[in-house]
Enzyme design. Structure first.
Site, short mmCIF file in Angstrom:
data_model
loop_
_atom_site.label_atom_id
_atom_site.label_comp_id
_atom_site.label_asym_id
_atom_site.label_seq_id
_atom_site.Cartn_x
_atom_site.Cartn_y
_atom_site.Cartn_z
N LYS A 143 -28.30 -55.22 70.46
CA LYS A 143 -29.48 -54.35 70.48
C LYS A 143 -30.51 -54.87 69.47
CE LYS A 143 -27.59 -49.79 71.46
NZ LYS A 143 -27.42 -48.46 70.83
N GLU A 185 -20.19 -46.09 57.63
CA GLU A 185 -19.92 -46.62 58.97
C GLU A 185 -18.50 -47.20 59.04
OE1 GLU A 185 -22.20 -46.35 61.49
OE2 GLU A 185 -24.10 -46.06 60.43
N LYS A 225 -16.11 -52.61 67.05
CA LYS A 225 -17.43 -52.56 67.70
C LYS A 225 -17.44 -53.53 68.88
CE LYS A 225 -22.29 -52.25 67.61
NZ LYS A 225 -23.54 -52.06 66.94
N GLU A 235 -24.27 -48.80 76.89
CA GLU A 235 -24.13 -47.44 76.36
C GLU A 235 -24.13 -46.36 77.43
OE1 GLU A 235 -26.26 -46.94 72.78
OE2 GLU A 235 -25.69 -44.84 72.57
N ARG A 239 -19.35 -46.48 74.53
CA ARG A 239 -20.15 -46.88 73.36
C ARG A 239 -20.65 -45.67 72.57
NH1 ARG A 239 -24.03 -52.20 73.39
NH2 ARG A 239 -24.81 -52.08 71.28
N HIS A 246 -23.43 -39.27 64.15
CA HIS A 246 -24.82 -39.69 64.22
C HIS A 246 -25.77 -38.65 64.81
CE1 HIS A 246 -23.36 -43.55 62.98
NE2 HIS A 246 -24.56 -44.10 63.05
N HIS A 263 -29.15 -43.54 55.59
CA HIS A 263 -28.54 -43.38 56.91
C HIS A 263 -27.05 -43.07 56.77
CE1 HIS A 263 -27.71 -43.97 61.13
NE2 HIS A 263 -26.80 -44.89 60.83
#
Ligand SMILES: NC(=O)c1ccc[n+]([C@@H]2O[C@H](COP(=O)([O-])OP(=O)(O)OC[C@H]3O[C@@H](n4cnc5c(N)ncnc54)[C@H](O)[C@@H]3O)[C@@H](O)[C@H]2O)c1
Ligand SMILES: [Zn+2]
Length: 368
Positions: A143, A185, A225, A235, A239, A246, A263
């Site tokens: 991405k 994460e 991942k 996605e 995914r 989030h 974040h």
């Protein structure tokens, strides 16, 4: 050094994870792709720390190169900076047989990724992620994106790199707050898929110990991942699991104003809040929320947000671009290491979050 090979519909690439890789990048390029010329895109901080080293390595391998630097920070993911990069690439006379290297965190990776995907309709990209977040997350999966006036990552394309090189030594200069944000994460990956990774985090004394040999931790995250995005490149299903914490996290970032919570901090709160509620209604194994909170707090992450109420969260979450219509997709844990996706009507989500306000204090003394 560890290595993984990723395979997608139309591309395939290697990911190398290890110490002391930056100075060998020139040689590595000669082995893997022999480009005549390379444009290194980086930001002001990373250039100051590592610009000369990458240049020296490319010079020594006889590869022509130029460095394009963007100002450090999220504001650089803009059309203005993209335009400056295009001009820089033209000045360097980059052609379709040349290579762009993204040397930096997720901001550089996303912008350089977008630039390389679109410049001359696509130039090869190498990712050299330099933050914990970019190593375990943004440099994998293809991405790219930039921000528009109305919101984050609203413009983007999928563009896989041809090579990803993660030098874990680069993390030594990363500010503590960036490390802690990235660790949220890491917790996410352990919580949704990898109980061993979760235990690894639980068993270290502190963050310094964790970061002394981060290779195994990073490898495990990348592997998860990679597995998920290889099965679901665009996605549409699995995914979404990577969005654990989030939906609420984005809502918190939004309500609190970007910058108040990092974040990672917002995601940590999101994971804690959702798990507390899903455990309360019996969807999550008892004790999971406590275990999660204890780990997050140990790593230096928050588990609650001051002054933000449930109603605000629902409202903001319902407008998250990944949710559509009157329902939202929530990722829940069944237990540590196992996760599921629940589509919920906004009205049900309101009930789901009704008990246990986000702003409720839950410090370490609340954990049994
Ligand atoms: N493409 C994706 O799949 C994806 C996934 C997650 C996040 N993202 C994006 O990633 C971005 C956040 O990335 P980030 O957290 O890496 O932030 P960042 O790129 O802004 O880097 C954080 C800070 O650390 C500095 N820095 C970078 N490497 C350093 C090093 N080795 N030593 C010292 N300082 C260093 C940077 O200059 C910056 O000031 C967001 O824009 C987000 O949207 C993209
Ligand atoms: Zn994230």
């Amino acid at each position: 050094m560890k290595n993984l090979e990723l395979k997608f519909d139309k591309s395939q690439y290697q990911v190398f994870i290890g110490q002391d890789l930056l100075d060998g990048i020139g040689k590595m390029l000669l082995v893997h792709m022999k480009p005549d010329k390379v444009a290194v895109i980086t930001d002001t901080n990373v250039n100051r720390l590592y610009g000369e080293r990458i240049k020296k390595s490319l010079d020594a391998a006889g590869i022509q190169n130029g460095i394009l630097t963007i100002p450090a920070g999220e504001e650089s993911k803009s059309l203005e900076q993209l335009n400056l990069l295009y001009e820089g690439l033209l000045d360097l006379e980059i052609t379709r047989s040349d290579v762009v290297i993204a040397l930096g965190g997720g901001v550089v990776g996303d912008l350089a990724g977008f630039a390389s995907a679109t410049f001359l309709r696509g130039v090869r990209l190498i990712q050299i992620p330099t933050t914990l977040l970019s190593q375990i997350d943004s440099s994998i999966g293809g991405k790219t994106g930039l921000n528009l006036k109305k919101g984050k990552n609203l413009a983007g394309v999928y563009h896989h790199p041809v090579l990803v090189v993660m030098d874990t030594d680069l993390l030594k200069t990363l500010p503590e707050k960036e490390i802690i944000s990235g660790l949220a994460e890491v917790v996410k990956y352990g919580a949704i898929r990898d109980p061993k990774l979760f235990s690894l985090l639980e068993n270290v004394k502190d963050n310094a110990e964790l970061l002394r040999y981060p290779e195994e931790m990073i490898y495990r995250c990348v592997k998860i991942k990679a597995e998920i995005v290889q099965r679901d490149e665009r996605e549409s299903g699995e995914r979404m699991l990577l969005n654990f914490g989030h939906t609420i996290g984005h809502a918190i970032e939004n309500i609190a104003g970007y910058g108040r919570y990092s974040h990672g901090e917002a995601v940590a709160i999101g994971m804690a809040v959702i798990t507390k509620n899903s455990e309360r209604i019996g969807l999550t194994e008892k004790g999971t929320a406590n275990r999660l909170n204890r780990l997050l707090l140990k790593l230096g992450l928050p588990v609650s947000a001051d002054g933000i109420g449930t109603a605000d969260i629902i409202k903001a979450a319902a407008f998250d671009k990944k949710n559509s219509g009157d329902s939202i997709n929530l990722v829940l844990l069944s237990k540590i290491g196992e996760s599921m996706i629940r589509k919920m009507k906004v009205s049900d989500a309101e009930k789901f979050f009704a008990v246990g306000d986000v702003s409720e204090k839950s410090g370490p003394n609340e954990i049994d």
